[in-house]
Each structure stands twice: as C-alpha cells, then as structure tokens.
Design an enzyme around this catalytic site. Structure first.
Site, PDB file in Angstrom:
ATOM      1  N   CYS A 101      66.978 -30.247 -38.449  1.00 45.10           N
ATOM      2  CA  CYS A 101      65.577 -30.156 -38.061  1.00 45.10           C
ATOM      3  C   CYS A 101      65.183 -31.473 -37.434  1.00 45.10           C
ATOM      4  O   CYS A 101      65.837 -32.489 -37.641  1.00 45.10           O
ATOM      5  CB  CYS A 101      64.675 -29.838 -39.251  1.00 45.10           C
ATOM      6  N   CYS A 130      61.876 -32.694 -37.491  1.00 38.68           N
ATOM      7  CA  CYS A 130      60.577 -33.211 -37.943  1.00 38.68           C
ATOM      8  C   CYS A 130      60.663 -34.599 -38.568  1.00 38.68           C
ATOM      9  O   CYS A 130      59.771 -35.422 -38.370  1.00 38.68           O
ATOM     10  CB  CYS A 130      59.875 -32.233 -38.880  1.00 38.68           C
ATOM     11  N   CYS A 169      58.627 -29.959 -35.763  1.00 41.82           N
ATOM     12  CA  CYS A 169      60.045 -29.590 -35.777  1.00 41.82           C
ATOM     13  C   CYS A 169      60.605 -29.351 -34.380  1.00 41.82           C
ATOM     14  O   CYS A 169      61.758 -28.934 -34.239  1.00 41.82           O
ATOM     15  CB  CYS A 169      60.254 -28.360 -36.655  1.00 41.82           C
ATOM     16  N   LYS A 214      61.638 -18.645 -43.107  1.00 43.09           N
ATOM     17  CA  LYS A 214      61.015 -19.845 -43.658  1.00 43.09           C
ATOM     18  C   LYS A 214      59.522 -19.741 -43.389  1.00 43.09           C
ATOM     19  O   LYS A 214      59.086 -19.673 -42.240  1.00 43.09           O
ATOM     20  CB  LYS A 214      61.599 -21.088 -42.996  1.00 43.09           C
ATOM     21  N   ARG A 252      57.361 -33.309 -47.977  1.00 46.44           N
ATOM     22  CA  ARG A 252      56.903 -34.048 -46.782  1.00 46.44           C
ATOM     23  C   ARG A 252      56.639 -35.508 -47.118  1.00 46.44           C
ATOM     24  O   ARG A 252      56.822 -36.386 -46.282  1.00 46.44           O
ATOM     25  CB  ARG A 252      55.682 -33.354 -46.182  1.00 46.44           C
ATOM     26  N   ARG A 303      52.383 -26.061 -39.054  1.00 46.55           N
ATOM     27  CA  ARG A 303      53.634 -25.474 -38.581  1.00 46.55           C
ATOM     28  C   ARG A 303      53.537 -23.961 -38.373  1.00 46.55           C
ATOM     29  O   ARG A 303      54.543 -23.266 -38.278  1.00 46.55           O
ATOM     30  CB  ARG A 303      54.750 -25.765 -39.589  1.00 46.55           C
ATOM     31  N   GLU A 316      63.685 -11.497 -38.379  1.00 45.94           N
ATOM     32  CA  GLU A 316      64.213 -12.869 -38.251  1.00 45.94           C
ATOM     33  C   GLU A 316      65.653 -12.947 -38.771  1.00 45.94           C
ATOM     34  O   GLU A 316      66.521 -13.531 -38.126  1.00 45.94           O
ATOM     35  CB  GLU A 316      63.339 -13.851 -39.051  1.00 45.94           C
ATOM     36  N   LYS A 346      62.852 -18.911 -47.772  1.00 44.19           N
ATOM     37  CA  LYS A 346      62.253 -20.132 -48.279  1.00 44.19           C
ATOM     38  C   LYS A 346      60.742 -20.073 -48.140  1.00 44.19           C
ATOM     39  O   LYS A 346      60.274 -19.711 -47.059  1.00 44.19           O
ATOM     40  CB  LYS A 346      62.807 -21.304 -47.471  1.00 44.19           C
ATOM     41  N   SER A 400      60.273 -27.966 -52.986  1.00 42.67           N
ATOM     42  CA  SER A 400      59.742 -29.139 -53.688  1.00 42.67           C
ATOM     43  C   SER A 400      58.507 -28.834 -54.526  1.00 42.67           C
ATOM     44  O   SER A 400      58.393 -29.276 -55.664  1.00 42.67           O
ATOM     45  CB  SER A 400      59.426 -30.234 -52.665  1.00 42.67           C
TER      46      SER A 400
END
Ligand code: PBG
Length: 323
Positions: free
Chosen positions: A120, A122, A130, A195, A205, A217, A233, A248, A274
């Site tokens: 990624c 980002c 991203c 995602k 982050r 995003r 997807e 995710k 997270s």
C-alpha cells in the site's frame, strides 16, 4: 429433533465431550502476526493506541520474528514506517526502503517463517492516501504502476507473499503481471479483497502514521452496508490471479467472510484489525472481560465464519495460550 429423545446437554456435560464434538478448532497455524518496522537501531517503541504492540527497528524486528517463529506461528505481515514521505510514495518501491531491508534481514535469520508484505502507498505518501492524488482525487490507473513496482521490489527482497491493501481497481492483475514478467510467477498474492472503509482502523493509523490529510478512504475502500459488492470484489481478485482472498475488518464483517468462503471455496483470510484489538485490551485492563477467554472466543468465531487464516495482533498471546 425433539425433547426428550434429543437432549443437546448430554454432549455438553464435560470438557472431554465438548472437545470431542467441537466443530471449529484454532491453532497457531491459523495466525498471522503483523509487525511495524521503522528505521534506526535498538528501537522497540510501544504504540500508544495499541497496548502490547510496538514499532521495531530492523534489528529488533528480527528478534521479534524469531520469537514468533518459535511460537509456531507460520507467518508475519510487515508494515513500514519510512524515513520520508512524498507525493510519489518513493520509499514504497525503493530497493533500500524500510520493508525491503526488513524482509532481507528477517529472511536471513529465520527458517520457515513466511514473510508477507503489505502493499500500500498510504504510509509513504505525504497526504496519507493509498493512491496518487491529482486535482484532489485519488487516481486509479497511475497508482497501479506504483503498486506493481512496490510488489516487485518486495519479491526481489525475498518476500514470500505480497498483500495489496490499497483497494484500487485492477491492482491484483497489475501486480500479477509485473511479478510474472520478472520471474516471480511463484510468489502468491493475498488480496485484501473486501476491505471496508472502517472506523476500526483508527489505532493502526497512529501506529503507521497513515491518517489521510484530507477527506477519507470511502472512494476506494468498501461501504459497510454492502456484501454483494464484496463478492464481486473477491471474484474479480480471483480472476486477476489472487491466491488468497481476504475480508477486513473481521468482527463486524463475519457474514462477509462466510459468504466469500461459501461462494468461491478459496483460501480465505480475515484481518482482525487494530480497533478490534485495542477494544479488547482496554476492556481487559479495565477488568470488564477476561482477555484470554475473549480473544480465543473471537478467533474461534472468525474461523467458524469461514476464515482459514487470521491476521491478528493477538497472535503471539494466542499461540502461547493454545500451547
Ligand atoms: C493500509 C492499511 C491499513 C490497515 C492495513 N493496511 C489502514 C487503512 O486502510 O487505513 C489497517 C490495519 C488495522 O487497522 O489493523 N492501507
């Protein structure tokens, strides 16, 4: 089935019976441990928003990786914090970038541990998005070239698998064709297929210094209400050459994991993110829940939903508890 012929409690009466009929088992084999790496030496700095999780300099990350391998965990996934960020995410595909160096160092000092790299931009972009930004918009097709270059540089450094998490359209195909062209046709791709634009990434982050400077995003990550779209997807990623599809976050999206697994029967991953981790840590610290029981229950539920593998910050603790 009806009472009194069927009494479900008969097979619940003790742990041995319960173990005998357990439909879902988790083990350290199912877990992938995320590691944050940064420049410097001798650094192991705890992340404020994620108790028990650290940013490591490469030398310390090597030690951590060896410990993870000893616990029987099969894989780690690396996230990098670069020296400097710019508008072209230069360090993401620099052969001496943080991830490239970390992969080489960890591969040299571990035996069987799989090193997966997150693909990624980002963390490497000054604006924290991203993809490449032009006229305030996140550009899809030029971003693909940078993602493909990044994946190639990770494969060249020795990564066992690459995991694009950017959610640009067509990234799996772009990465697959670049890897194939350069002789890495055997390097698998684990696609973050579904995602979602989730509030549960907040603590990450902070950990990866990747909060977008403007906007959000939502023009690339998926909208939480949608599950048919997740199937499209995942289907696209599989057609483009993904070896593993991933959903995710995990907990608010257990139904998505189940649907993706049932629809394709592909190796399916889930990312226990997270925010999901930190909620448990904070609640356990406040004495509201039993951390070990809660974590094992959560991991079991993600596997029961259909995940074959779980990326989780709890991996080390869970592996110890499961021994
Ligand atoms: C990079 C990336 C993110 C996560 C994994 N890769 C952050 C984001 O999309 O904002 C989140 C992981 C976590 O919250 O544990 N795009």
């Amino acid at each position: 089935m009806r009472f009194p012929e069927y009494r479900p409690r008969r097979l619940r009466k003790n742990q041995s019976f319960r173990d005998l009929i357990a439909e879902t088992r988790i083990s350290e084999n199912d877990l992938i441990y995320p590691l944050f790496v940064k420049h410097g030496k001798g650094k192991k700095d705890e992340i404020k928003t994620m108790p028990g999780i650290y940013q490591f300099s490469i030398d310390e990350a090597v030690k951590e990786a060896k410990e993870v391998e000893k616990l029987g965990i099969k894989a780690i996934i690396l996230f990098g914090i670069p020296k400097k960020k710019d508008e072209a995410a230069t360090e993401a595909y620099d052969e001496n970038g943080i991830i490239q160096e970390a992969v080489r160092a960890i591969k040299a000092k571990t035996e069987k541990l799989l090193v997966i790299t997150d693909i990624c931009l980002c963390e490497y972009m000054s604006h924290g998005h991203c993809g490449v930004v032009k006229d305030g918009k996140i550009q899809n097709d030029i971003t693909l070239e940078l993602l493909a270059q990044t994946a190639l540089s990770h494969a060249e450094a020795g990564a066992d698998m690459v995991a694009p998490s950017d959610m640009m359209d067509g990234r799996v195909a772009a990465i697959r064709s670049e890897l194939d062209k350069e002789g890495f046709e055997d390097t698998p791709i684990m696609a973050y297929s579904a995602k979602y634009a989730s509030s549960f990434y907040g603590p990450f982050r902070e950990a990866a210094h990747s909060t977008p400077e403007f906007g959000d995003r939502k023009t690339y990550q998926m909208d939480p209400p949608n599950v048919d779209e997740a199937l499209r997807e995942a289907g696209m990623d599989i057609e483009e050459g993904a070896d593993i599809v991933m959903v995710k976050p995990a907990l608010a999206y257990l139904d998505v994991i189940r649907e993706v697994k049932s629809a394709y029967g592909y190796p399916t991953g889930a990312y226990n993110v997270s925010g999901e981790y930190s909620i448990i840590k904070v609640a356990a610290k406040a004495g509201l829940i039993d951390e070990k029981k809660a974590v094992l229950e959560i991991l079991t539920s993600i596997k029961r939903a259909g995940a074959d593998m779980i990326i989780t910050y709890h991996a080390k603790d869970a592996a110890k508890w499961l021994k």
